[in-house]
Design a protein around this motif. Structure first.
Motif, PDB file in Angstrom:
ATOM      1  N   SER A  75      -0.848  -4.365  11.807  1.00  0.00           N
ATOM      2  CA  SER A  75      -2.356  -4.897  11.853  1.00  0.00           C
ATOM      3  C   SER A  75      -2.326  -4.280  10.045  1.00  0.00           C
ATOM      4  O   SER A  75      -1.285  -3.649   9.967  1.00  0.00           O
ATOM      5  CB  SER A  75      -3.433  -3.862  11.740  1.00  0.00           C
ATOM      6  OG  SER A  75      -3.544  -2.292  11.565  1.00  0.00           O
ATOM      7  N   PRO A  76      -2.906  -5.121   8.909  1.00  0.00           N
ATOM      8  CA  PRO A  76      -2.800  -4.869   7.863  1.00  0.00           C
ATOM      9  C   PRO A  76      -3.030  -3.658   7.157  1.00  0.00           C
ATOM     10  O   PRO A  76      -3.038  -3.102   6.240  1.00  0.00           O
ATOM     11  CB  PRO A  76      -3.676  -6.078   7.057  1.00  0.00           C
ATOM     12  CG  PRO A  76      -4.396  -7.019   8.184  1.00  0.00           C
ATOM     13  CD  PRO A  76      -3.468  -6.123   9.676  1.00  0.00           C
ATOM     14  N   ALA A  77      -4.455  -3.266   8.046  1.00  0.00           N
ATOM     15  CA  ALA A  77      -5.069  -1.771   7.767  1.00  0.00           C
ATOM     16  C   ALA A  77      -3.812  -0.160   8.096  1.00  0.00           C
ATOM     17  O   ALA A  77      -3.367   0.426   7.213  1.00  0.00           O
ATOM     18  CB  ALA A  77      -5.948  -1.425   8.919  1.00  0.00           C
ATOM     19  N   SER A 132       5.404  -7.017   7.869  1.00  0.00           N
ATOM     20  CA  SER A 132       3.462  -6.443   8.283  1.00  0.00           C
ATOM     21  C   SER A 132       4.110  -7.029   6.497  1.00  0.00           C
ATOM     22  O   SER A 132       2.544  -7.299   6.372  1.00  0.00           O
ATOM     23  CB  SER A 132       3.869  -5.595   8.864  1.00  0.00           C
ATOM     24  OG  SER A 132       4.252  -5.764   9.803  1.00  0.00           O
ATOM     25  N   ILE A 133       4.832  -6.387   6.066  1.00  0.00           N
ATOM     26  CA  ILE A 133       4.851  -6.261   4.378  1.00  0.00           C
ATOM     27  C   ILE A 133       4.229  -7.681   3.857  1.00  0.00           C
ATOM     28  O   ILE A 133       3.470  -7.471   3.159  1.00  0.00           O
ATOM     29  CB  ILE A 133       5.494  -5.614   3.854  1.00  0.00           C
ATOM     30  CG1 ILE A 133       5.676  -3.534   4.453  1.00  0.00           C
ATOM     31  CG2 ILE A 133       5.633  -5.263   2.485  1.00  0.00           C
ATOM     32  CD1 ILE A 133       7.081  -2.997   3.981  1.00  0.00           C
ATOM     33  N   TYR A 134       4.789  -8.680   4.680  1.00  0.00           N
ATOM     34  CA  TYR A 134       4.681  -9.484   3.674  1.00  0.00           C
ATOM     35  C   TYR A 134       3.509  -9.837   4.255  1.00  0.00           C
ATOM     36  O   TYR A 134       3.014 -10.944   2.936  1.00  0.00           O
ATOM     37  CB  TYR A 134       6.197 -10.808   4.282  1.00  0.00           C
ATOM     38  CG  TYR A 134       7.560 -10.327   3.949  1.00  0.00           C
ATOM     39  CD1 TYR A 134       7.390  -9.629   2.525  1.00  0.00           C
ATOM     40  CD2 TYR A 134       8.669 -10.793   4.769  1.00  0.00           C
ATOM     41  CE1 TYR A 134       8.587  -9.645   1.955  1.00  0.00           C
ATOM     42  CE2 TYR A 134       9.528 -10.414   4.087  1.00  0.00           C
ATOM     43  CZ  TYR A 134       9.875  -9.450   3.076  1.00  0.00           C
ATOM     44  OH  TYR A 134      11.335  -9.440   2.698  1.00  0.00           O
ATOM     45  N   ARG A 135       3.428 -10.073   5.143  1.00  0.00           N
ATOM     46  CA  ARG A 135       1.852 -11.007   5.715  1.00  0.00           C
ATOM     47  C   ARG A 135       0.184  -9.632   5.088  1.00  0.00           C
ATOM     48  O   ARG A 135      -0.430 -10.732   4.201  1.00  0.00           O
ATOM     49  CB  ARG A 135       1.423  -9.873   7.288  1.00  0.00           C
ATOM     50  CG  ARG A 135      -0.109 -10.549   7.430  1.00  0.00           C
ATOM     51  CD  ARG A 135      -0.244 -10.724   8.595  1.00  0.00           C
ATOM     52  NE  ARG A 135      -0.585  -9.498   9.937  1.00  0.00           N
ATOM     53  CZ  ARG A 135      -0.983  -9.335  11.157  1.00  0.00           C
ATOM     54  NH1 ARG A 135      -2.024 -10.646  11.649  1.00  0.00           N
ATOM     55  NH2 ARG A 135      -0.974  -8.571  11.455  1.00  0.00           N
ATOM     56  N   GLU A 149      -1.067  -1.154   5.721  1.00  0.00           N
ATOM     57  CA  GLU A 149      -0.937  -0.369   4.158  1.00  0.00           C
ATOM     58  C   GLU A 149      -1.439   1.325   4.113  1.00  0.00           C
ATOM     59  O   GLU A 149      -0.545   2.302   2.946  1.00  0.00           O
ATOM     60  CB  GLU A 149      -2.967  -0.994   3.830  1.00  0.00           C
ATOM     61  CG  GLU A 149      -2.908  -0.537   2.434  1.00  0.00           C
ATOM     62  CD  GLU A 149      -4.304  -0.855   1.363  1.00  0.00           C
ATOM     63  OE1 GLU A 149      -4.248  -2.710   1.801  1.00  0.00           O
ATOM     64  OE2 GLU A 149      -4.760  -0.716   1.104  1.00  0.00           O
ATOM     65  N   ALA A 150      -1.201   1.627   5.622  1.00  0.00           N
ATOM     66  CA  ALA A 150      -1.504   3.571   4.815  1.00  0.00           C
ATOM     67  C   ALA A 150       0.037   3.612   5.088  1.00  0.00           C
ATOM     68  O   ALA A 150      -0.102   4.338   4.470  1.00  0.00           O
ATOM     69  CB  ALA A 150      -2.091   3.578   6.732  1.00  0.00           C
ATOM     70  N   TRP A 151       1.011   3.157   5.645  1.00  0.00           N
ATOM     71  CA  TRP A 151       2.179   3.126   5.954  1.00  0.00           C
ATOM     72  C   TRP A 151       2.824   2.679   4.351  1.00  0.00           C
ATOM     73  O   TRP A 151       3.390   3.631   4.068  1.00  0.00           O
ATOM     74  CB  TRP A 151       3.013   2.126   6.985  1.00  0.00           C
ATOM     75  CG  TRP A 151       4.311   2.378   6.193  1.00  0.00           C
ATOM     76  CD1 TRP A 151       5.213   3.303   7.747  1.00  0.00           C
ATOM     77  CD2 TRP A 151       5.343   2.120   5.949  1.00  0.00           C
ATOM     78  NE1 TRP A 151       6.606   3.487   7.704  1.00  0.00           N
ATOM     79  CE2 TRP A 151       6.650   2.442   5.920  1.00  0.00           C
ATOM     80  CE3 TRP A 151       5.320   0.921   5.306  1.00  0.00           C
ATOM     81  CZ2 TRP A 151       7.890   2.311   5.618  1.00  0.00           C
ATOM     82  CZ3 TRP A 151       6.525   0.450   4.698  1.00  0.00           C
ATOM     83  CH2 TRP A 151       8.024   1.631   4.950  1.00  0.00           C
TER      84      TRP A 151
END
Ligand code: SF4
Length: 331
Positions: free
Chosen positions: A219-221, A168-171, A224-226
């Motif tokens: 999800s990207p959102a 998810s970080i890579y995305r 990002e919060a994580w």
């Protein structure tokens, strides 16, 4: 240049290979990699406090990582140098092969093509940090990560949450390239056994030495919060005394399951009568025998500390060494 010890006396031919580190280190003080972000806060913060003389790695501990690098490097070279021959050899029609573009520029990645990207590093600036990461492989918008590891990792799903977070970080870093919501882990098992594959088929033992394991991405959102939460914890505990830094959890520590030892005779505690996987089962046996014995919980051993770069300075690990929950084999 990094210095190494060779405490187990690995012969020079292999030892030299183990000193070869092709990781592209980033010296910026506010840089943090995706793989570091996945580690526990305690590990991240305390690793930076280890004096250089205590941080010299022994080459024997580097074998898994160097084997992983060798596999990654060869897959990358196959795609860079001979993907056309390889695809034809696998039976793909010429018209499909002609559509493949390896590492295309944004201008080339348009129209009716199949874009393939390998080992691409990207970075984003957020909350005063530079977060970067290098994915393994993306084809047609789907991320793939190559993992050379033991079969247990797959069968226990022990790293799935980490794989999802990493993907998810890579995305989040490459929204233009990684466009699919699911990723694939390509396992290459280091300890696969044909015999176990046959005997343990019903238990889900992989039937081949390689296996694709598909996982959903966050999800990207949410990602990002994580990331923001993790970065703020790192900032908060950067200079905090050891006692105030959040403790590694049992999951972080790769703690083994506890055992409940049942002793029928309280006066003979040298050897348990029977061991149970749950407290409930042990208590049933205790009741069946008229409550004359005793049940003792033995906590599972922790393992992650042995491979942790914060080991020399971490006080939590000292507790485990003292209690026997962490055992270090002498070289
Ligand atoms: S040494 Fe163990 S307890 Fe300490 S940071 Fe590392 S994994 Fe966590």
């Amino acid at each position: 240049m990094t210095a190494y010890t060779n405490l187990t006396g690995i012969p020079l031919s292999v030892a030299l290979w183990l000193t070869t580190d092709d990781y592209d280190y980033d010296q910026r003080s506010n840089h943090i990699s995706a793989t570091t972000l996945l580690k526990p806060v305690r590990q991240i913060v305390l690793s930076a406090r280890v004096p250089p003389q205590d941080a010299i790695p022994d080459i024997a501990s580097l074998v898994p990582s160097r084997m992983g690098s060798a596999i990654h490097g060869q897959i990358e070279q196959s795609w860079l140098k001979r993907y056309k021959e390889g695809l034809i050899a696998l039976g793909y029609p010429q018209k499909v092969v002609d559509k493949v573009r390896v590492n295309p520029t944004p201008e080339e990645a348009v129209g009716d093509i199949i874009p393939v990207y390998l080992e691409r590093r990207a970075e984003r600036h957020i909350d005063g940090y530079v977060v970067s990461g290098k994915f393994d492989f993306v084809a047609d918008g789907r991320l793939e990560d190559f993992k050379s590891t033991g079969v247990f990792t797959y069968m226990s799903n022990s790293n799935d949450a980490k794989y999802i977070k990493q993907g998810s970080i890579y995305r989040w870093l490459n929204p233009d390239i990684i466009t699919q919501d699911r990723m694939a882990i390509q396992f290459i098992f280091t300890d696969w056994s044909r015999q176990r594959a046959s005997i343990e088929r019903a238990k889900g033992y992989p039937q081949n030495r390689t296996l694709e394991h598909v996982l959903p991405l966050d999800s990207p959102a949410a990602t990002e919060a994580w990331i923001r939460t993790k970065l703020s914890q790192i900032t908060q505990y950067q200079t905090a005394p050891d006692e105030l830094i959040p403790r590694c959890t049992d999951e972080d520590l790769w703690r083994k399951s506890p055992v409940w030892k049942y002793y029928k005779n309280k006066d003979k505690m040298s050897r348990s009568t029977k061991n149970f996987d749950t407290q409930g089962e042990a208590n049933i046996r205790l009741a069946e025998d008229g409550y004359t014995g005793v049940v003792v919980e033995v906590k599972g051993k922790v393992t992650a500390c042995k491979y942790c770069s914060a080991f020399p300075v971490c006080k939590q690990k000292d507790e485990y060494l003292k209690s026997g929950e962490l055992e270090i084999e002498e070289l």
